[in-house]
Design a protein around this motif. Structure first.
Motif, PDB file in Angstrom:
ATOM      1  N   GLN A  86       0.849  -1.178   0.000  1.00 50.30           N
ATOM      2  CA  GLN A  86       0.000   0.000   0.000  1.00 50.30           C
ATOM      3  C   GLN A  86       0.891   1.237   0.000  1.00 50.30           C
ATOM      4  O   GLN A  86       2.008   1.207   0.533  1.00 50.30           O
ATOM      5  CB  GLN A  86      -0.885   0.042   1.248  1.00 50.30           C
ATOM      6  CG  GLN A  86      -1.942  -1.039   1.320  1.00 50.30           C
ATOM      7  CD  GLN A  86      -2.754  -0.916   2.601  1.00 50.30           C
ATOM      8  OE1 GLN A  86      -2.586  -1.692   3.528  1.00 50.30           O
ATOM      9  NE2 GLN A  86      -3.638   0.049   2.641  1.00 50.30           N
ATOM     10  N   GLY A 143      -2.379   6.473  11.099  1.00 56.16           N
ATOM     11  CA  GLY A 143      -2.305   6.215   9.668  1.00 56.16           C
ATOM     12  C   GLY A 143      -1.364   7.164   8.957  1.00 56.16           C
ATOM     13  O   GLY A 143      -0.804   8.093   9.556  1.00 56.16           O
ATOM     14  N   ARG A 183      -6.491   7.582   4.341  1.00 55.40           N
ATOM     15  CA  ARG A 183      -6.170   6.739   5.497  1.00 55.40           C
ATOM     16  C   ARG A 183      -5.790   7.629   6.672  1.00 55.40           C
ATOM     17  O   ARG A 183      -4.633   7.727   7.074  1.00 55.40           O
ATOM     18  CB  ARG A 183      -5.053   5.762   5.140  1.00 55.40           C
ATOM     19  CG  ARG A 183      -5.474   4.848   4.042  1.00 55.40           C
ATOM     20  CD  ARG A 183      -4.540   3.716   3.732  1.00 55.40           C
ATOM     21  NE  ARG A 183      -5.191   2.856   2.753  1.00 55.40           N
ATOM     22  CZ  ARG A 183      -6.134   1.961   3.024  1.00 55.40           C
ATOM     23  NH1 ARG A 183      -6.524   1.789   4.284  1.00 55.40           N
ATOM     24  NH2 ARG A 183      -6.690   1.251   2.067  1.00 55.40           N
ATOM     25  N   ASP A 184      -6.813   8.293   7.215  1.00 59.92           N
ATOM     26  CA  ASP A 184      -6.595   9.305   8.243  1.00 59.92           C
ATOM     27  C   ASP A 184      -6.971   8.829   9.641  1.00 59.92           C
ATOM     28  O   ASP A 184      -7.152   9.623  10.555  1.00 59.92           O
ATOM     29  CB  ASP A 184      -7.371  10.575   7.902  1.00 59.92           C
ATOM     30  CG  ASP A 184      -8.869  10.332   7.742  1.00 59.92           C
ATOM     31  OD1 ASP A 184      -9.312   9.171   7.872  1.00 59.92           O
ATOM     32  OD2 ASP A 184      -9.597  11.316   7.485  1.00 59.92           O
ATOM     33  N   SER A 185      -7.072   7.503   9.822  1.00 63.41           N
ATOM     34  CA  SER A 185      -7.302   6.985  11.172  1.00 63.41           C
ATOM     35  C   SER A 185      -6.061   7.240  12.017  1.00 63.41           C
ATOM     36  O   SER A 185      -4.960   7.443  11.487  1.00 63.41           O
ATOM     37  CB  SER A 185      -7.610   5.485  11.123  1.00 63.41           C
ATOM     38  OG  SER A 185      -6.539   4.790  10.494  1.00 63.41           O
ATOM     39  N   THR A 220       2.301   4.697   1.302  1.00 69.60           N
ATOM     40  CA  THR A 220       2.427   5.371   2.588  1.00 69.60           C
ATOM     41  C   THR A 220       3.229   6.638   2.345  1.00 69.60           C
ATOM     42  O   THR A 220       3.290   7.109   1.201  1.00 69.60           O
ATOM     43  CB  THR A 220       3.086   4.438   3.631  1.00 69.60           C
ATOM     44  OG1 THR A 220       3.113   5.098   4.887  1.00 69.60           O
ATOM     45  CG2 THR A 220       4.483   4.022   3.236  1.00 69.60           C
ATOM     46  N   ALA A 278      -3.135  12.777   9.903  1.00 69.54           N
ATOM     47  CA  ALA A 278      -2.891  11.819  10.976  1.00 69.54           C
ATOM     48  C   ALA A 278      -1.434  11.857  11.423  1.00 69.54           C
ATOM     49  O   ALA A 278      -1.130  11.779  12.618  1.00 69.54           O
ATOM     50  CB  ALA A 278      -3.273  10.409  10.526  1.00 69.54           C
ATOM     51  N   HIS A 286       5.445   8.895   7.522  1.00 68.73           N
ATOM     52  CA  HIS A 286       4.800   7.803   8.253  1.00 68.73           C
ATOM     53  C   HIS A 286       5.802   6.701   8.562  1.00 68.73           C
ATOM     54  O   HIS A 286       5.828   6.148   9.673  1.00 68.73           O
ATOM     55  CB  HIS A 286       3.638   7.257   7.414  1.00 68.73           C
ATOM     56  CG  HIS A 286       2.795   6.258   8.119  1.00 68.73           C
ATOM     57  ND1 HIS A 286       2.677   4.950   7.686  1.00 68.73           N
ATOM     58  CD2 HIS A 286       2.020   6.360   9.220  1.00 68.73           C
ATOM     59  CE1 HIS A 286       1.862   4.296   8.499  1.00 68.73           C
ATOM     60  NE2 HIS A 286       1.444   5.121   9.433  1.00 68.73           N
TER      61      HIS A 286
END
Length: 492
Positions: A168, A446, A441-443, A170, A451, A174
């Motif tokens: 995925q 993430g 993907r803002d959990s 990133t 985030a 991150h």
């Protein structure tokens, strides 16, 4: 009170007065000796001697005049340095001999109410805690650097991998935060180890205490220890603090090895350019630029792991109280700390000075249909069961470089309905873009820039707290050193 050591006869410089003649020669003397290796605890032994003499004087076990002579002799020994010590089995015996050579038989009163067993255990803890604080200083500083670079690259999209296969998208930020989080846990383990290192066994003598009216709390205070190893037998024999320290250091080395491996792999794929300062070239192939420093960070992890195994093997099955095997224990921890401190500086230095080619990274982030999970998530958010969405996207992935048309065809084949009837086509198409895949993907925790930004705030607070704790530990030791100097000055 009479000290048995006061009856020791004087000797010429360079000869031990601590051992009787029967035990002072022979071919095994060099085998027994740790004097050379003990240079590392030379300063620690002097501090322990001074604190012990001050306490003996305060307890009226030795006289003030004698204390003054001994403490002055210790000053001379410190000035002359480790290399000037007379021969001996270890630094403790050699320093005591040097004192007696200067003071005469009364110099032997320095060893009243203690053994080399509690003395060496105290010296090891005294020296080790300083090394742990130095390592912590390096690790906390490294975490600050990683967070600074992560902030710069919070929006720099890069490919993420599992099983070394495209997984995925990133971001560089991150990825860096993931290693800072691991280093934060390594920091916590080292702080935990420090708490158990910084306990004083001094005053427990060989293992069965002493009939003298010693004040163990006083020597602990003068040396900056937070408390006592209560049981005298435990104090002489315990080396679990070495195990804990070496294990924590090995865990840190393993974190750094993973960081180094990622960097080597990224460099191989052209995803990062390691600075020349952290690279080398081939002796024959002029085009080569190799991330050699990072490979050595990986390699040194093997040394640290071997040291932990060596230490555990040394300690395994030892009977209680002191055994000479323990002479071999401390070096494993010291060497691990030295090695991993250097590895931390090099590994993080290579990361923070590296160049991250944003365009190349973004292009690579979509290779191998790495945005597939994002597409499946968008389909699931439209009401399709995730496992069904998974099957749809897997069917689309059978095509080379699948796009929105292949996804639409897979939806119709799986559901019997057109894509527009079950999902927002524009949202699905946007999810194919690695930048959008990251943004969605803002959990918490993430890779979305929002985030990562929130994570950076929390991580910086954690680093600040750890720096404060570290500063407090150093200030406490400095205050103890000042107290000891002040007390010594009353007699010298």
């Amino acid at each position: 009170m009479t000290d048995p050591e006061a009856n020791s006869e004087d000797s010429a410089d360079g000869e031990s007065v601590v051992r009787r003649e029967r035990f002072s020669g022979g071919p095994a003397r060099a085998f027994l000796s740790s004097l050379s290796a003990d240079e590392r605890i030379f300063a620690a032994d002097l501090a322990v001697d001074r604190a012990h003499v001050v306490m003996l004087t305060e307890q009226e076990i030795i006289g003030e005049d004698t204390a003054g002579e001994i403490l002055a002799a210790l000053d001379d020994v410190e000035t002359d340095g480790h290399d000037a010590l007379p021969d001996g089995e270890d630094v403790h015996e050699a320093i005591e001999t040097a004192v007696i050579n200067r003071v005469g038989p009364d110099g032997g009163r320095m060893h009243t109410a203690r053994s080399r067993n509690d003395e060496v255990a105290t010296c090891i803890r005294y020296r080790l805690r300083g090394g742990v604080l130095d390592l912590l200083e390096t690790v906390v500083g490294a975490r600050k650097q990683l967070l600074d670079v992560a902030a710069e690259h919070a929006e720099t999209v890069m490919p993420g991998y599992t099983h070394l296969q495209p997984a995925q998208p990133t971001t560089v930020g991150h990825w860096l935060c993931s290693y800072e989080s691991a280093l934060a846990r390594d920091t916590a383990r080292l702080f935990d180890a420090y708490e158990r290192i910084n306990q004083s066994p001094l005053g427990g003598a060989a293992f069965a205490g002493t009939p003298f009216d010693v004040d163990r709390e006083r020597t602990a205070e003068l040396l900056g220890f937070d408390g006592l190893v209560e049981n005298a037998m435990d104090g002489a024999s315990a080396r679990d603090f070495l195990v804990e320290t070496t294990a924590a250091t090995t865990a840190l080395a393993t974190t750094l090895s993973g960081l180094a491996e990622d960097m080597v792999t990224f460099a191989n794929r052209g995803h990062v350019k390691v600075a020349d300062e952290y690279s080398s070239t081939s002796s024959i192939m002029p085009q080569k630029k190799n991330p050699d420093t990072l490979e050595l960070v990986r390699g040194r992890t093997g040394d640290t792991t071997a040291g932990l195994n060596g230490l555990l093997t040394t300690l395994k099955g030892l009977p209680r109280a002191y055994n000479r095997d323990l002479q071999r224990a401390g070096s494993h921890a010291y060497e691990a700390i030295d090695s991993v401190t250097a590895s931390t500086e090099v590994a993080v230095g290579a990361v923070v000075t590296a160049d991250w080619p944003a365009e190349k990274l973004e292009a690579a982030a979509s290779e191998g249909f790495a945005t597939a999970t994002g597409v499946a998530d968008r389909l699931a958010q439209s009401g399709i069961p995730f496992r069904t969405a998974h099957e749809i996207v897997a069917r689309a992935g059978e095509h080379e470089d699948p796009g929105i048309d292949e996804i639409a065809a897979a939806v119709e084949a799986e559901l019997g309905e057109p894509l527009d009837a079950v999902a927002d086509r524009a949202a699905i198409e946007a999810a194919l873009d690695p930048v959008e895949s990251v943004r969605m993907r803002d959990s918490r925790g993430g890779p979305a820039p929002s985030a990562v930004g929130e994570h950076l705030d929390r991580a910086r607070d954690s680093v600040s707290e750890d720096q404060t704790t570290l500063d407090e530990r150093r200030a406490s030791l400095a205050a103890a050193a000042t107290r000891l100097d002040s007390e010594v000055s009353q007699y010298v």
